[in-house]
Design a protein around this motif. Structure first.
Motif, PDB file in Angstrom:
ATOM      1  N   VAL A  30       0.852  -1.301  -0.053  1.00 41.89           N
ATOM      2  CA  VAL A  30       0.039  -0.025   0.005  1.00 41.89           C
ATOM      3  C   VAL A  30       0.656   1.272   0.037  1.00 41.89           C
ATOM      4  CG1 VAL A  30      -1.780   1.273   1.171  1.00 41.89           C
ATOM      5  CG2 VAL A  30      -1.770  -1.464   1.525  1.00 41.89           C
ATOM      6  N   LYS A  31       0.373   2.210  -0.789  1.00 39.67           N
ATOM      7  CA  LYS A  31       1.340   3.453  -0.783  1.00 39.67           C
ATOM      8  C   LYS A  31       0.943   4.208   0.358  1.00 39.67           C
ATOM      9  CE  LYS A  31       0.565   4.301  -5.846  1.00 39.67           C
ATOM     10  NZ  LYS A  31       0.017   5.272  -7.000  1.00 39.67           N
ATOM     11  N   PRO A  32       2.071   4.895   0.789  1.00 38.03           N
ATOM     12  CA  PRO A  32       1.865   5.767   2.163  1.00 38.03           C
ATOM     13  C   PRO A  32       0.550   6.815   1.869  1.00 38.03           C
ATOM     14  CG  PRO A  32       4.073   5.834   1.471  1.00 38.03           C
ATOM     15  CD  PRO A  32       3.369   5.236   0.460  1.00 38.03           C
ATOM     16  N   VAL A  33      -0.233   7.084   3.103  1.00 38.28           N
ATOM     17  CA  VAL A  33      -1.239   7.960   3.139  1.00 38.28           C
ATOM     18  C   VAL A  33      -1.046   9.187   2.302  1.00 38.28           C
ATOM     19  CG1 VAL A  33      -3.027   8.897   4.336  1.00 38.28           C
ATOM     20  CG2 VAL A  33      -2.384   6.465   4.758  1.00 38.28           C
ATOM     21  N   GLY A  34       0.269   9.778   2.332  1.00 39.62           N
ATOM     22  CA  GLY A  34       0.658  11.056   1.879  1.00 39.62           C
ATOM     23  C   GLY A  34       0.581  10.923   0.407  1.00 39.62           C
ATOM     24  N   GLN A  35       0.597   9.958  -0.344  1.00 39.79           N
ATOM     25  CA  GLN A  35       0.676   9.884  -1.636  1.00 39.79           C
ATOM     26  C   GLN A  35      -0.697   9.364  -2.150  1.00 39.79           C
ATOM     27  OE1 GLN A  35       3.601   6.908  -2.823  1.00 39.79           O
ATOM     28  NE2 GLN A  35       5.321   8.056  -1.702  1.00 39.79           N
ATOM     29  N   TRP A  36      -1.788   9.185  -1.322  1.00 41.25           N
ATOM     30  CA  TRP A  36      -3.200   9.126  -1.954  1.00 41.25           C
ATOM     31  C   TRP A  36      -3.554  10.284  -2.332  1.00 41.25           C
ATOM     32  CZ3 TRP A  36      -5.994   5.945   2.395  1.00 41.25           C
ATOM     33  CH2 TRP A  36      -5.384   4.639   2.508  1.00 41.25           C
ATOM     34  N   ARG A  37      -4.289  10.288  -3.421  1.00 41.71           N
ATOM     35  CA  ARG A  37      -5.147  11.361  -4.032  1.00 41.71           C
ATOM     36  C   ARG A  37      -6.645  11.486  -3.547  1.00 41.71           C
ATOM     37  NH1 ARG A  37      -2.585  13.264  -8.215  1.00 41.71           N
ATOM     38  NH2 ARG A  37      -1.113  11.839  -9.356  1.00 41.71           N
ATOM     39  N   PRO A  38      -7.115  12.597  -3.261  1.00 43.93           N
ATOM     40  CA  PRO A  38      -8.497  12.758  -2.778  1.00 43.93           C
ATOM     41  C   PRO A  38      -9.474  12.104  -3.334  1.00 43.93           C
ATOM     42  CG  PRO A  38      -7.262  14.949  -3.234  1.00 43.93           C
ATOM     43  CD  PRO A  38      -6.321  13.897  -3.762  1.00 43.93           C
ATOM     44  N   SER A  39      -9.355  11.782  -4.632  1.00 45.54           N
ATOM     45  CA  SER A  39     -10.345  10.839  -5.321  1.00 45.54           C
ATOM     46  C   SER A  39     -10.253   9.443  -4.502  1.00 45.54           C
ATOM     47  CB  SER A  39      -9.944  10.676  -6.752  1.00 45.54           C
ATOM     48  OG  SER A  39      -8.681  10.024  -6.885  1.00 45.54           O
ATOM     49  N   TYR A  40      -9.066   8.860  -4.133  1.00 46.34           N
ATOM     50  CA  TYR A  40      -9.025   7.714  -3.527  1.00 46.34           C
ATOM     51  C   TYR A  40      -9.727   7.735  -2.091  1.00 46.34           C
ATOM     52  CZ  TYR A  40      -4.955   7.463  -6.451  1.00 46.34           C
ATOM     53  OH  TYR A  40      -4.059   7.300  -7.544  1.00 46.34           O
ATOM     54  N   LEU A  41      -9.396   8.901  -1.363  1.00 46.18           N
ATOM     55  CA  LEU A  41     -10.289   8.857  -0.276  1.00 46.18           C
ATOM     56  C   LEU A  41     -11.732   8.994  -0.428  1.00 46.18           C
ATOM     57  CD1 LEU A  41      -8.011  11.207   1.904  1.00 46.18           C
ATOM     58  CD2 LEU A  41      -8.627   8.908   2.372  1.00 46.18           C
TER      59      LEU A  41
END
Length: 106
Positions: A30-41
């Motif tokens: 899993v990518k670190p949360v800081g690399q998640w895009r708002p669309s993923y959230l």
């Protein structure tokens, strides 16, 4: 959208760091949360787990996630473990907390 060459994929993978968490006995990256895009959230909050997985999991692990056909409880535990493995505590935001007192001038 442009296609990624095998060389670019290797370079991207070499520069990205992943945490791991287990889902149905299988470790997924899993990518670190800081690399998640708002669309993923947004996908996660809307219950679009397949869309979320496609955005945050290593590309080789997305199919494993889909094949697991996990329950909501298993997915929620996986998400929590995944966030913790990348250094983020679920439910905790880096933003400032709101005060219970009114900020209205008197």
């Amino acid at each position: 959208m442009s296609q990624t060459t095998p060389a670019q994929s290797q370079e991207n993978e070499a520069t990205e760091t992943y945490g791991t968490a287990a889902l149905a006995g299988t470790d997924l990256r899993v990518k670190p949360v800081g690399q998640w895009r708002p669309s993923y959230l947004r996908a996660l909050r809307a219950g679009d787990y397949d869309g979320w997985a496609a955005g945050v999991l290593h590309e080789d692990d997305v199919e494993k996630f889909l094949d697991a056909d996990a329950t909501f409880d298993e997915i929620n535990e996986f998400v929590t473990d995944a966030m913790e493995s990348t250094g983020e505590t679920p439910g905790k935001s880096g933003g400032s907390s709101t005060s219970r007192r009114s900020t209205r001038k008197r």
